[in-house]
Design an enzyme around this catalytic site. Structure first.
Site, PDB file in Angstrom:
ATOM      1  N   CYS B 122      27.178 -24.393  -0.543  1.00  9.83           N
ATOM      2  CA  CYS B 122      27.921 -25.640  -0.703  1.00  9.83           C
ATOM      3  C   CYS B 122      27.042 -26.898  -0.796  1.00  9.83           C
ATOM      4  CB  CYS B 122      28.917 -25.776   0.432  1.00  9.83           C
ATOM      5  SG  CYS B 122      29.902 -24.281   0.589  1.00  9.83           S
ATOM      6  N   HIS B 268      31.534 -32.102  -1.077  1.00 10.17           N
ATOM      7  CA  HIS B 268      31.889 -30.689  -1.190  1.00 10.17           C
ATOM      8  C   HIS B 268      33.300 -30.493  -0.646  1.00 10.17           C
ATOM      9  CE1 HIS B 268      32.201 -26.482  -0.749  1.00 10.17           C
ATOM     10  NE2 HIS B 268      32.171 -26.541   0.572  1.00 10.17           N
ATOM     11  N   ASN B 299      37.999 -23.020  -2.535  1.00  9.19           N
ATOM     12  CA  ASN B 299      36.650 -23.504  -2.226  1.00  9.19           C
ATOM     13  C   ASN B 299      35.678 -22.970  -3.284  1.00  9.19           C
ATOM     14  OD1 ASN B 299      34.035 -23.883  -1.182  1.00  9.19           O
ATOM     15  ND2 ASN B 299      34.753 -23.696   0.930  1.00  9.19           N
TER      16      ASN B 299
END
Lengths: 91, 355
Positions: B122, B268, B299
């Site tokens: 991430c 993020h 995600n």
């Protein structure tokens, strides 16, 4: 509504899904953080924020850098959480 | 590492491709064994609605190649101008060689092009940008950065804790030597937290065995293999809330740009509540911190910053000069931020995989 009642009602609502036996019979030493998983803790944070907003007509943020810190979390016990919420309310 | 500055280096294009299958959380209710109350809890705490994942056989490189080709097909940038191809991923096509080298050939880039993978999640978008900016700073003219993951590959099929959160995406970003204002970067690592987000088995420390491939019921209620991704939600939440606000404050301070001058903080896209909390701690206007990507796409790991730009800010990026702050945080543990300017770049809407 008294903070004690608000916090206990929030925990009971969250526990409708979790069905954790220890959360059905709360006392000031109930180890909330140990019993709740991360989503359960987040659920309780959101439930508390909703209830505080209804009570005060203000958004009061409950999460902070200690929320999920195993040593410093205010969610450690019912007693520490009540104290923390009262402090948030007092500003 | 803080106070890293660049001048006359800029992003000229950003594209994102998501998986070809759109799955509604509602459709997965039965598969994961959610009752009505637990399903509502999941929706409330994660704001999940849909996620996009790939069909069998499609990999991260496929998503990134579609994204990269979109740039080559719709801008004046030529493939033979590319000096480097950097690929940030945790889901490569093979353990070796680097997927980036295979992508160099599949994209038809010249053999003079440097190509290699960067293993990050991430935080990888900002790390990838920093590496690309460094290469331009050393004399290169154009660097293609690709980032992304096919998360569905290492999400347990019946892992109700982790799998509903994850999406598959691959982005492409063109970085060029061109007149531009200064850019600022700050990057950090803390390996002491590596166990909080990890695929425990399948590499050298814990090689694949029949045992590591068996899905097991875990303490947190998820059913997953040792070769699936595990996340300690409390530790990761804590890490994000603790590290990201100071990181952003620090980069704004070192760049000497006040938060009010930033048009968008593109972070993020972990969990909307985490982003909301970060925004509130930074005291920035809510509309400057987009937070809906995970709810619609899942995600997207290192592609989530690009995914947010192509998903929700396409018009602004294509028509304005914007002052931006990007921040990524996650597996490693690793976190990084940058402040830079984007001036009327090519940033079309997100596309589903179709090639």
């Amino acid at each position: 509504m008294l903070i004690e009642t608000l916090v206990e009602e929030a925990i009971k609502t969250v526990n409708k899904e979790q069905k954790i036996p220890e959360l059905m019979h709360l006392n000031n030493s109930t180890p909330l953080f140990e019993l709740l998983d991360s989503l359960g803790t987040l659920d309780l944070i959101l439930e508390l924020e909703d209830r505080l907003q209804s009570e005060t007509n203000n958004y009061i943020a409950i999460a902070d850098e200690f929320s999920m810190d195993s040593d410093k979390t205010p969610f450690k016990t019912l007693s520490s959480l009540k104290k923390f919420v009262q402090e948030k309310l007092d500003g | 590492m803080a106070n890293l500055e660049f001048e006359n280096i800029a992003i000229s294009a950003i594209t994102t491709t998501v998986g070809d299958r759109c799955i509604k959380l509602e459709e997965e209710k039965e598969k994961f064994g959610f009752d009505d109350i637990s399903f509502k809890r999941l929706q409330k705490t994660t704001s999940l609605d849909t996620r996009y994942i790939v069909s069998e056989g499609i990999t991260t490189t496929d998503l990134c190649i579609q994204s990269a080709n979109k740039i080559f097909n719709n801008t004046t940038i030529k493939k033979d101008e590319i000096d480097a191809l950097l690929f940030v991923t945790q889901s490569p096509d093979f353990k070796a060689p680097s997927s980036a080298i295979i992508m160099q050939d599949r994209l038809g880039l010249p053999t003079s092009c440097i190509a290699f993978d960067i293993n990050l999640g991430c935080s990888g978008f900002v790390y990838g940008l920093f590496t690309a900016f460094s290469y331009i700073n050393s004399g290169m003219k154009k660097v293609l950065l690709c980032c992304g993951d096919v998360n569905s590959y290492f999400s347990g099929e019946r892992d109700k804790i982790f799998t509903p959160l994850m999406g598959d995406a691959g982005c492409a970003v063109m970085i060029e030597a061109k007149q531009s204002s200064k850019s600022f970067f700050e990057l950090h690592s803390d390996g002491s937290g590596y166990k909080h987000l990890i695929i425990p088995a399948g590499a050298l420390k814990e090689p694949t065995t029949t045992e590591t491939l068996i899905p097991k019921l875990r303490e947190d209620g998820g059913i997953r293999r040792d070769e699936d991704l595990f996340m300690n939600g409390k530790e990761v939440f804590n890490f994000a809330i603790k590290t990201v606000p100071p990181l952003i404050k620090s980069i704004l301070e070192s760049s000497n740009i006040p938060a009010e001058k930033i048009d968008f903080f593109v972070l993020h896209q972990a969990n909307p509540y985490i982003l909301k909390t970060i925004a509130s701690r930074l005291k920035v206007e809510k509309n400057k911190v987009p937070l809906q990507t995970a709810s619609e796409y899942g995600n997207q790991n290192s592609a989530s910053i690009a995914g947010t730009i192509n998903g929700y800010l396409s018009e602004e990026f294509e028509s304005k000069k914007l002052k931006l702050c990007f921040a990524g945080f996650g597996i490693g543990l690793s976190w990084a931020a940058c402040v830079l300017e984007c001036d009327n770049i090519y940033a079309p809407k997100v596309e589903m995989y179709h090639e």
